[in-house]
Enzyme design. Structure first.
Site, PDB file in Angstrom:
ATOM      1  N   GLY A  95      -1.962  -2.815 -13.988  1.00 37.67           N
ATOM      2  CA  GLY A  95      -1.477  -1.438 -13.813  1.00 37.67           C
ATOM      3  C   GLY A  95      -0.886  -1.280 -12.389  1.00 37.67           C
ATOM      4  O   GLY A  95      -1.162  -2.008 -11.390  1.00 37.67           O
ATOM      5  N   LYS A  96      -0.153   0.023 -12.361  1.00 32.18           N
ATOM      6  CA  LYS A  96       0.085   0.197 -11.045  1.00 32.18           C
ATOM      7  C   LYS A  96       0.505   1.817 -10.979  1.00 32.18           C
ATOM      8  O   LYS A  96       0.922   2.153 -12.110  1.00 32.18           O
ATOM      9  CB  LYS A  96       1.378  -0.297 -10.642  1.00 32.18           C
ATOM     10  CG  LYS A  96       1.544  -0.534  -8.847  1.00 32.18           C
ATOM     11  CD  LYS A  96       0.730  -1.630  -8.427  1.00 32.18           C
ATOM     12  CE  LYS A  96       0.766  -1.707  -7.037  1.00 32.18           C
ATOM     13  NZ  LYS A  96       0.206  -2.977  -6.518  1.00 32.18           N
ATOM     14  N   GLY A  97       0.425   2.583  -9.977  1.00 37.07           N
ATOM     15  CA  GLY A  97       0.714   3.879 -10.048  1.00 37.07           C
ATOM     16  C   GLY A  97       1.087   4.564  -8.717  1.00 37.07           C
ATOM     17  O   GLY A  97       1.153   3.823  -7.707  1.00 37.07           O
TER      18      GLY A  97
END
Ligand code: NAD
Length: 420
Positions: A95-97
């Site tokens: 994931g990444k944000g």
């Protein structure tokens, strides 16, 4: 990202079903974060959280604060995290944000309110068993502390395992600060042992968290570090750089390049030095098609993410210069983040010895598997053999076999979960 996946997918004959699933993130959350600024007005910031894959476990990946952030970049970075966690076989996805913001324009209080607002907005989809953010560009331990606190308040219970990269006092893991470099050292040692090579001299670009620790560890192992550099430029010494001295120069002058007893060089000069090992530990796109011909290193390790462009990577492969790729070389960071999560969830904390012991096992196994897949891919592809024999192609790179290793494992998990 997609091109690299395609290339590896062809080598391992990834099924069309797995491919089409992996080309798209599982979930994208867009959020608007209203923040009361010190002036009294409300400013709304744009944020994202992308979960690329949770097939092998909760999503895992950093949160970056950057004014140039865009969704395509976050999607690609999230997919890379799925690959990275799979290469080293830790039970997590990718994931990444991030938030679109220039943090240099915020006061500390505004930064804290923004961080808490971001956590409130993404709280429904994060958690130790859902998605575990971590620090990335312009986010740090202090910000992770606020995130853990905000999420714990919302849950009404201490939930340190919601983020990693926290201060030791509130659930951080020992060994996390040097984990990326330490993991790189384990990979390097195993690689040299397996292929029967030696490294006596090294050059390190970047002297931050990753590059500084790497230069120190190489120095402690008796490897002559000929040059180091940071954003202010580089320094060279044929006798080898005194790494504690470089740390002093950084503290005193704000850059290693002003260190006494060495010759000042530019970052471009540093990349072209003759050495056994070039470590790229600064930022992306440092070795490109316009400067790759000047590279004289016998091998390269990518500790930064994406420091070699795809075009330059092909040229290095043709020149038979081995590149230990980012997704393998710098995975020690995410591995110790995983250890942090495990410690939080069990509420039992490990010694530095235990962290290192387990990190070494994971990195060694990953390297062995990547080398084995490199051999299998080369042996099984008749087309590739012909291309290499005619001088047109080049052997399977460690990057390709690391992708193959990761994709195989994700595909198997999809099959066992009945998704394909
Ligand atoms: P950092 O900010 O601590 O250090 C970056 C270093 O690069 C600094 O010394 C800076 O002066 C130098 N630098 C910046 N621009 C430069 C230039 N043009 N030429 C030479 N040096 C330059 O960051 P970090 O945590 O050490 O991360 C470095 C890289 O490693 C990044 O690509 C990051 O994504 C990647 N990475 C970091 C971790 C981690 O655990 N910190 C884990 C995986 C990957």
């Amino acid at each position: 990202m997609l091109a690299q996946m395609e290339e590896a997918g062809n080598l391992l004959e990834l099924t069309a079903d797995a491919k089409v699933i992996l080309e798209n993130p599982e979930r994208i959350l867009f959020v608007s974060i209203p923040v009361r600024m010190d002036s009294g007005e409300i400013q709304v910031f744009e944020g994202y959280r992308v979960q690329h894959s949770t097939i092998r476990g909760p999503a895992k990946g950093g949160v970056r604060y950057s004014k140039d952030l865009n969704l395509e970049e976050v999607k690609a970075l999230a997919a890379w995290m799925s690959i990275k966690t799979s290469v080293v076989n830790i039970p997590l996805g990718g994931g990444k944000g991030g938030v679109k913001v220039d943090t240099s324009h915020l006061s500390d209080a505004e930064l804290e309110r923004l961080t808490r607002g971001y956590v409130q907005a993404i709280a429904p989809i994060i958690g130790p068993r859902k998605d575990v953010p971590a620090p990335d560009m312009y986010t740090n331990q202090r910000i992770m502390g606020w995130m853990a606190d905000e999420f714990s308040r919302l849950q009404g219970e201490t939930t340190f395992g919601v983020v990693t990269g926290k201060p030791l006092e509130i659930g951080g893991s020992v060994g996390r600060d040097a984990a990326t470099a330490q993991g790189g050292i384990y990979i390097l040692e195993r690689y040299l042992e397996k292929v029967g090579r030696e490294v006596q001299t090294a050059v390190v670009q970047g002297f931050g968290n990753v590059g500084g620790h790497m230069a120190r560890l190489l120095h402690e192992k008796g490897i002559r570090v000929l040059a180091v550099s940071d954003v202010g430029g580089g320094v060279f010494s044929e006798k080898g750089i005194d790494i504690p001295g470089a740390y002093c120069a950084l503290k005193e002058h704000g850059t290693v390049s002003k260190m006494a007893g060495g010759k000042q060089i530019s970052n471009e000069e540093l990349l072209s030095l003759s050495c056994d090992l070039l470590v790229l530990a600064a930022l992306e796109n440092q070795v490109r098609s316009d400067n790759v011909d000047a590279v004289c290193a016998q091998m390269i390790m990518e500790l930064a993410n994406g420091p070699i462009t795809p075009e330059a990577d092909k040229i290095l492969a043709k020149r038979r210069i081995p590149v230990i790729p980012d997704i393998l070389a710098n995975a020690g960071g995410v591995t110790v983040s995983y250890f942090e999560l495990v410690q939080n969830e069990s509420n039992l904390y490990w010694s530095l010895n235990k962290v290192h012991r387990r990190l070494k096992i994971i990195m060694n196994n990953a390297l062995d598997e990547v080398l084995e897949n490199q051999r299998l891919c080369e042996e099984s592809s008749e087309k590739l053999k012909k291309k290499i024999a005619s001088g047109e192609g080049y052997p399977v790179t460690l990057r390709q076999s690391a992708f193959v290793t990761a994709l195989k494992r994700i595909e198997r998990a999809m099959k066992f979960r009945g998704r394909i």
